[in-house]
Design a protein around this motif. Structure first.
Motif, mmCIF file in Angstrom:
data_model
loop_
_atom_site.group_PDB
_atom_site.id
_atom_site.type_symbol
_atom_site.label_atom_id
_atom_site.label_comp_id
_atom_site.label_asym_id
_atom_site.label_seq_id
_atom_site.Cartn_x
_atom_site.Cartn_y
_atom_site.Cartn_z
ATOM 1 N N VAL A 1 120.366 -84.626 -29.807
ATOM 2 C CA VAL A 1 120.471 -83.484 -28.901
ATOM 3 C C VAL A 1 119.125 -82.777 -28.755
ATOM 4 C CG1 VAL A 1 121.561 -81.241 -28.543
ATOM 5 C CG2 VAL A 1 122.928 -83.179 -29.329
ATOM 6 N N ALA A 2 118.378 -82.645 -29.855
ATOM 7 C CA ALA A 2 117.060 -82.011 -29.770
ATOM 8 C C ALA A 2 116.157 -82.768 -28.812
ATOM 9 C CB ALA A 2 116.431 -81.940 -31.160
ATOM 10 N N ILE A 3 116.152 -84.083 -28.943
ATOM 11 C CA ILE A 3 115.292 -84.918 -28.099
ATOM 12 C C ILE A 3 115.735 -84.868 -26.646
ATOM 13 C CG2 ILE A 3 114.670 -87.325 -27.627
ATOM 14 C CD1 ILE A 3 114.770 -87.672 -30.762
ATOM 15 N N GLU A 4 117.030 -84.971 -26.421
ATOM 16 C CA GLU A 4 117.534 -84.927 -25.051
ATOM 17 C C GLU A 4 117.315 -83.550 -24.430
ATOM 18 O OE1 GLU A 4 121.515 -86.444 -25.024
ATOM 19 O OE2 GLU A 4 120.926 -88.293 -26.037
ATOM 20 N N SER A 5 117.457 -82.493 -25.236
ATOM 21 C CA SER A 5 117.179 -81.144 -24.726
ATOM 22 C C SER A 5 115.725 -81.029 -24.278
ATOM 23 C CB SER A 5 117.458 -80.102 -25.812
ATOM 24 O OG SER A 5 118.819 -80.065 -26.153
ATOM 25 N N ALA A 6 114.824 -81.577 -25.094
ATOM 26 C CA ALA A 6 113.408 -81.530 -24.734
ATOM 27 C C ALA A 6 113.175 -82.218 -23.403
ATOM 28 C CB ALA A 6 112.573 -82.193 -25.838
ATOM 29 N N ARG A 7 113.777 -83.378 -23.225
ATOM 30 C CA ARG A 7 113.586 -84.117 -21.973
ATOM 31 C C ARG A 7 114.190 -83.365 -20.785
ATOM 32 N NH1 ARG A 7 111.456 -89.205 -20.494
ATOM 33 N NH2 ARG A 7 111.708 -89.331 -18.242
ATOM 34 N N GLY A 8 115.401 -82.856 -20.968
ATOM 35 C CA GLY A 8 116.055 -82.137 -19.880
ATOM 36 C C GLY A 8 115.281 -80.900 -19.463
ATOM 37 N N LEU A 9 114.770 -80.154 -20.431
ATOM 38 C CA LEU A 9 113.978 -78.964 -20.117
ATOM 39 C C LEU A 9 112.680 -79.338 -19.406
ATOM 40 C CD1 LEU A 9 114.524 -77.036 -23.455
ATOM 41 C CD2 LEU A 9 115.255 -76.256 -21.193
ATOM 42 N N ALA A 10 112.018 -80.397 -19.888
ATOM 43 C CA ALA A 10 110.774 -80.832 -19.246
ATOM 44 C C ALA A 10 111.021 -81.256 -17.805
ATOM 45 C CB ALA A 10 110.149 -81.975 -20.043
ATOM 46 N N GLU A 11 112.115 -81.966 -17.566
ATOM 47 C CA GLU A 11 112.431 -82.391 -16.204
ATOM 48 C C GLU A 11 112.749 -81.204 -15.304
ATOM 49 O OE1 GLU A 11 115.528 -85.280 -16.590
ATOM 50 O OE2 GLU A 11 114.153 -86.885 -17.201
ATOM 51 N N ALA A 12 113.206 -80.096 -15.922
ATOM 52 C CA ALA A 12 113.509 -78.891 -15.145
ATOM 53 C C ALA A 12 112.281 -77.998 -14.967
ATOM 54 C CB ALA A 12 114.627 -78.108 -15.830
ATOM 55 N N GLY A 13 111.124 -78.448 -15.469
ATOM 56 C CA GLY A 13 109.895 -77.702 -15.268
ATOM 57 C C GLY A 13 109.513 -76.766 -16.389
#
Length: 418
Positions: A19-31
């Motif tokens: 979840v930590a890793i996926e959260s990082a990716r999702g936030l980065a994709e959202a700018g």
């Protein structure tokens, strides 16, 4: 906004890191600018390969890989982890607006809490387990094979032989829990810790235990890494599938025994201490860990249903959500958070973690028409309100905005429990 995410490892060794890793990716994709700080080094998950993610390793060692005495000491209070985290935060070219902690017990230890408090940056903690309130982390009596009902840190709690390994191990975990509580209570008031729960059930259990503590409680679903596709055809599958760590508290043995009684094969993807015992059950097939893409392909080809009959009060196993997203019926324990996402009899079943009960439900899944109907309903209901990475990131961004706005929070009374 710049968010610092902290966890033990740069690759998933459990749901918290995933979840930590996926959260990082999702936030980065959202700018959102993201710095992911991990205690132990190692190969990084490909999801972290994004220009919006800075990765900082502290070069620590997993306490499970240490000699027992040293692992115990560092697990309770790792001074080197605190020193390295302090230095890493100071060296960042831009100060984070928010820090989000996902796991700390394997390489970071409670020693990081004073470091986080000293920064003055708002801090969130996602509870993937119960380590914030329970010494053994799962609020489960391994000596009785049942969920715990004791008040955390009460005399009965401290005396209970509930650890899965030994009383000595319980003593170490109690020591860790005591210093962790002291670090939080002494350092954070009058500041707040924003606690994120991944299921309604875990929030309902934890919130009363922490009344008076400097916490604000929030509820955000874990993200599900499944791309939308046509629903699977579970009626063409042959097995009841279990994905994850093979332990009694997760109910892996229940799946093998109940499937055998129901006359269906069982498929186990993962590993754990029950692996050999599962292989000994007629009709059970154990195939080890696979990549997320391989797991999805296997489930689409082989699974009539995915079962997660946890005996412990599991917060929110991702495998159930992934099954529903793929259009595969799910069977979850009535003691686990995943049951909240299942419509009993419509998209799967929510049951007592008992062999006889499971065998009856598995027997019903021999009916192709029922399995196909459950799978189609699961797919339609999931994608009507999907737990996507984008939805997860949006919820986090809303949380962080509120945390930054409430940085000057009023003082809270200290709690005897937390």
């Amino acid at each position: 906004m710049h968010v610092g995410i902290l966890t033990n490892f740069p690759t998933p060794k459990g749901g918290a890191e995933a979840v930590a890793i996926e959260s990082a990716r999702g936030l980065a994709e959202a700018g959102t600018a993201v710095t992911l700080i991990h205690g132990a080094d190692g190969p990084a998950d490909p999801m972290l390969d994004h220009p919006g993610i800075r990765r900082v390793g502290l070069g620590l060692i997993d306490v499970w890989e240490r000699p027992a005495w040293r692992g115990a000491v560092e697990g309770v209070w790792n001074r080197e982890a605190a020193r390295r985290l302090d230095a890493a935060l100071a060296a960042l070219p831009a100060r984070p607006d928010v820090l989000h902690l996902h796991q700390w017990t394997r390489s970071l230890s409670p020693a990081i809490f004073p470091v986080l408090a000293r920064t003055g940056i708002p801090v969130a903690v996602t509870l993937h387990d119960y380590f914030l309130v329970c010494p053994n982390g799962v609020y489960y009596r391994f000596d009785r094979a049942e969920p715990c009902t004791l008040r955390p840190f009460s005399p009965a709690c401290l005396a209970a032989p509930c650890d899965p390994q030994s009383r000595v191990h319980k003593a170490v975990r109690v020591a860790r829990a005591v210093v962790q509580r002291a670090a939080i209570m002494r350092r954070f008031p009058p500041r707040r810790l924003d606690v994120v729960h991944v299921s309604d059930g875990s929030r309902a259990r934890v919130e009363p235990m922490t009344r008076g503590a400097p916490f604000r409680h929030h509820r955000i679903d874990n993200p599900v890494r499944v791309a939308r596709a046509a629903p699977a055809d579970p009626a063409s599958g042959d097995a009841i599938a279990f994905v994850g760590r093979f332990t009694r508290e997760k109910g892996a043995d229940l799946v093998a025994q109940a499937a055998q009684r129901a006359g269906l094969p069982s498929l186990f993807i993962g590993d754990g201490p029950l692996a050999d015992a599962l292989r000994a059950v007629p009709g059970a097939e154990v195939i080890g860990w696979r990549t997320p893409a391989e797991v999805e392909a296997l489930l689409r080809r082989r699974a009539r249903a995915v079962a997660a009959p946890a005996r412990w009060l599991e917060t929110g196993p991702l495998t159930v959500y992934e099954a529903l997203a793929a259009g595969i019926p799910a069977i979850a324990s009535d003691q686990a958070g995943a049951g909240e996402k299942i419509r009993h009899g419509e998209t799967g079943f929510v049951v007592t973690p008992d062999v006889a009960v499971l065998a009856e439900v598995f027997g019903r899944l021999r009916d192709d028409a029922l399995v196909r109907r459950l799978g189609q309903a699961a797919h339609a209901r999931y994608w009507a309100a999907p737990m996507t990475l984008a939805a997860h990131a949006a919820a986090l961004r809303d949380l962080y905005a509120g945390m930054v706005g409430a940085a000057e929070a009023p003082s809270f009374q200290r709690s005897a429990v937390m």
